[in-house]
Design a protein around this motif. Structure first.
Motif, PDB file in Angstrom:
ATOM      1  N   ALA A 133       0.838  -1.202   0.000  1.00 29.04           N
ATOM      2  CA  ALA A 133       0.000   0.000   0.000  1.00 29.04           C
ATOM      3  C   ALA A 133       0.869   1.246   0.000  1.00 29.04           C
ATOM      4  N   MET A 134       1.980   1.193   0.747  1.00 26.52           N
ATOM      5  CA  MET A 134       2.897   2.337   0.776  1.00 26.52           C
ATOM      6  C   MET A 134       3.476   2.613  -0.606  1.00 26.52           C
ATOM      7  N   LEU A 135       3.831   1.549  -1.334  1.00 24.45           N
ATOM      8  CA  LEU A 135       4.359   1.723  -2.686  1.00 24.45           C
ATOM      9  C   LEU A 135       3.329   2.369  -3.597  1.00 24.45           C
ATOM     10  N   GLN A 136       2.065   1.964  -3.448  1.00 22.08           N
ATOM     11  CA  GLN A 136       1.001   2.562  -4.261  1.00 22.08           C
ATOM     12  C   GLN A 136       0.817   4.034  -3.931  1.00 22.08           C
ATOM     13  N   VAL A 137       0.801   4.341  -2.647  1.00 21.86           N
ATOM     14  CA  VAL A 137       0.630   5.740  -2.230  1.00 21.86           C
ATOM     15  C   VAL A 137       1.812   6.581  -2.703  1.00 21.86           C
ATOM     16  N   ALA A 138       3.013   6.032  -2.588  1.00 28.61           N
ATOM     17  CA  ALA A 138       4.206   6.750  -3.044  1.00 28.61           C
ATOM     18  C   ALA A 138       4.143   6.999  -4.549  1.00 28.61           C
ATOM     19  N   ALA A 139       3.719   5.975  -5.300  1.00 24.47           N
ATOM     20  CA  ALA A 139       3.602   6.135  -6.753  1.00 24.47           C
ATOM     21  C   ALA A 139       2.516   7.140  -7.103  1.00 24.47           C
ATOM     22  N   ALA A 140       1.386   7.067  -6.398  1.00 20.30           N
ATOM     23  CA  ALA A 140       0.260   7.961  -6.689  1.00 20.30           C
ATOM     24  C   ALA A 140       0.583   9.413  -6.352  1.00 20.30           C
ATOM     25  N   SER A 141       1.309   9.605  -5.245  1.00 18.06           N
ATOM     26  CA  SER A 141       1.610  10.972  -4.804  1.00 18.06           C
ATOM     27  C   SER A 141       2.915  11.501  -5.380  1.00 18.06           C
ATOM     28  N   LYS A 142       3.655  10.626  -6.075  1.00 19.72           N
ATOM     29  CA  LYS A 142       4.965  10.989  -6.649  1.00 19.72           C
ATOM     30  C   LYS A 142       5.921  11.490  -5.570  1.00 19.72           C
ATOM     31  N   SER A 143       5.795  10.914  -4.372  1.00 14.43           N
ATOM     32  CA  SER A 143       6.674  11.314  -3.268  1.00 14.43           C
ATOM     33  C   SER A 143       6.868  10.121  -2.336  1.00 14.43           C
ATOM     34  N   LEU A 144       7.892  10.188  -1.514  1.00 19.81           N
ATOM     35  CA  LEU A 144       8.174   9.107  -0.582  1.00 19.81           C
ATOM     36  C   LEU A 144       8.592   9.697   0.754  1.00 19.81           C
ATOM     37  N   SER A 145       7.735   9.546   1.743  1.00 18.82           N
ATOM     38  CA  SER A 145       8.012  10.099   3.063  1.00 18.82           C
ATOM     39  C   SER A 145       8.920   9.168   3.858  1.00 18.82           C
ATOM     40  N   PRO A 146       9.959   9.712   4.503  1.00 17.61           N
ATOM     41  CA  PRO A 146      10.805   8.875   5.374  1.00 17.61           C
ATOM     42  C   PRO A 146       9.999   8.187   6.474  1.00 17.61           C
ATOM     43  N   ASP A 147       8.928   8.832   6.933  1.00 18.05           N
ATOM     44  CA  ASP A 147       8.085   8.220   7.965  1.00 18.05           C
ATOM     45  C   ASP A 147       7.442   6.936   7.454  1.00 18.05           C
ATOM     46  N   TRP A 148       7.020   6.938   6.191  1.00 19.21           N
ATOM     47  CA  TRP A 148       6.436   5.735   5.603  1.00 19.21           C
ATOM     48  C   TRP A 148       7.460   4.604   5.594  1.00 19.21           C
ATOM     49  N   LEU A 149       8.681   4.934   5.203  1.00 18.67           N
ATOM     50  CA  LEU A 149       9.737   3.925   5.150  1.00 18.67           C
ATOM     51  C   LEU A 149      10.008   3.333   6.531  1.00 18.67           C
ATOM     52  N   LEU A 150      10.041   4.197   7.534  1.00 18.70           N
ATOM     53  CA  LEU A 150      10.309   3.727   8.892  1.00 18.70           C
ATOM     54  C   LEU A 150       9.211   2.788   9.378  1.00 18.70           C
ATOM     55  N   LEU A 151       7.969   3.060   8.969  1.00 24.93           N
ATOM     56  CA  LEU A 151       6.851   2.212   9.365  1.00 24.93           C
ATOM     57  C   LEU A 151       6.827   0.894   8.586  1.00 24.93           C
ATOM     58  N   ALA A 152       7.133   0.967   7.294  1.00 25.85           N
ATOM     59  CA  ALA A 152       7.008  -0.216   6.438  1.00 25.85           C
ATOM     60  C   ALA A 152       8.235  -1.119   6.486  1.00 25.85           C
ATOM     61  N   LEU A 153       9.406  -0.552   6.755  1.00 28.46           N
ATOM     62  CA  LEU A 153      10.641  -1.335   6.686  1.00 28.46           C
ATOM     63  C   LEU A 153      10.649  -2.547   7.620  1.00 28.46           C
ATOM     64  N   PRO A 154      10.222  -2.417   8.886  1.00 19.55           N
ATOM     65  CA  PRO A 154      10.217  -3.609   9.753  1.00 19.55           C
ATOM     66  C   PRO A 154       9.340  -4.737   9.206  1.00 19.55           C
ATOM     67  N   VAL A 155       8.212  -4.382   8.572  1.00 20.71           N
ATOM     68  CA  VAL A 155       7.322  -5.395   7.998  1.00 20.71           C
ATOM     69  C   VAL A 155       8.020  -6.093   6.834  1.00 20.71           C
ATOM     70  N   VAL A 156       8.692  -5.305   5.985  1.00 18.55           N
ATOM     71  CA  VAL A 156       9.422  -5.870   4.843  1.00 18.55           C
ATOM     72  C   VAL A 156      10.514  -6.812   5.330  1.00 18.55           C
ATOM     73  N   ILE A 157      11.280  -6.381   6.327  1.00 16.74           N
ATOM     74  CA  ILE A 157      12.368  -7.213   6.855  1.00 16.74           C
ATOM     75  C   ILE A 157      11.827  -8.504   7.457  1.00 16.74           C
ATOM     76  N   LEU A 158      10.727  -8.395   8.191  1.00 24.13           N
ATOM     77  CA  LEU A 158      10.133  -9.576   8.824  1.00 24.13           C
ATOM     78  C   LEU A 158       9.724 -10.612   7.784  1.00 24.13           C
ATOM     79  N   TYR A 159       8.959 -10.176   6.774  1.00 25.02           N
ATOM     80  CA  TYR A 159       8.484 -11.131   5.782  1.00 25.02           C
ATOM     81  C   TYR A 159       9.604 -11.625   4.867  1.00 25.02           C
ATOM     82  N   ALA A 160      10.593 -10.773   4.610  1.00 27.32           N
ATOM     83  CA  ALA A 160      11.731 -11.221   3.810  1.00 27.32           C
ATOM     84  C   ALA A 160      12.514 -12.289   4.560  1.00 27.32           C
TER      85      ALA A 160
END
Length: 208
Positions: free
Chosen positions: A5-32
């Motif tokens: 969902a973060m990737l979609q929002v980033a693509a839609a808004s043409k921006s990437l907030s560091p806060d989004w990365l901080l929230l999503a990164l632990p989930v990515v690391i866990l599932y990876a």
């Protein structure tokens, strides 16, 4: 925050907030680290619902063909969703996600994604087994990409295996992912598609 969902929002808004990365990164690391599609096997409410559909279909005596749909198609569907989100400035998958239909329906009474969910159930009942999960779901495609790095793998005891294919019949992801291990080409089922659901383990008559 859901990483896809973060990737979609980033693509839609043409921006990437560091806060989004901080929230999503632990989930990515866990599932990876575990196995990306463990989300599909253990957490996704659509998978749980489709297990109920499986039960109903068997009770009703409905037969469904195993039509082959390329299992990696969901990777391209996921990429298409990101591109479409950037083109339309809307998080596209969130507009028709059957996962949203379950979650938002329970929590908010929303019908977002309801028709997609109905279509997924119809495909499951009348067209082919688990085609949404195996080949079409963009979220599954995203987690398949992460699943290539997972450490939780099903091991096959080649000496105990009697090649009865009970594991293939039980596999929710795609029986094709079991082939290298069953053909003695590998000791583990390492495909990114694997949901780590354990159905193949439970189905094996020799505990191989």
């Amino acid at each position: 925050l859901a990483p896809f969902a973060m990737l979609q929002v980033a693509a839609a808004s043409k921006s990437l907030s560091p806060d989004w990365l901080l929230l999503a990164l632990p989930v990515v690391i866990l599932y990876a680290a575990v196995r990306g599609r463990a989300f599909c096997g253990w957490i996704c409410p659509v998978n749980l619902l489709l297990e109920g559909v499986d039960w109903l279909r068997k009770k009703a005596g409905l037969e469904v063909a195993e039509r082959s749909v390329p299992r990696h198609a969901k990777l391209w569907v996921a990429l298409g969703v990101i591109v479409a989100s950037a083109a339309t400035s809307i998080p596209v998958f969130e507009a028709f996600s059957p996962i949203s239909a379950v979650n938002k329906g329970i929590l908010l009474g929303s019908v977002t994604g309801l028709w997609t969910l109905v279509a997924v159930i119809a495909l499951e009942l009348f067209w082919t087994h688990r085609v949404w999960c195996r080949a079409l779901c963009p979220l599954g495609g995203f987690y398949e990409a992460l699943g290539r790095f997972g450490l939780v793998n099903v091991r096959v005891d080649h000496e105990a295996c009697i090649h009865c294919d009970a594991c293939k019949e039980a596999c929710l992801a795609d029986p094709e992912i079991l082939h290298p291990a069953l053909a003695n080409q590998a000791d583990f089922v390492c495909a990114g598609d694997c949901m780590a659901c354990g159905r193949c383990v439970d189905a094996c008559p020799t505990e191989a």
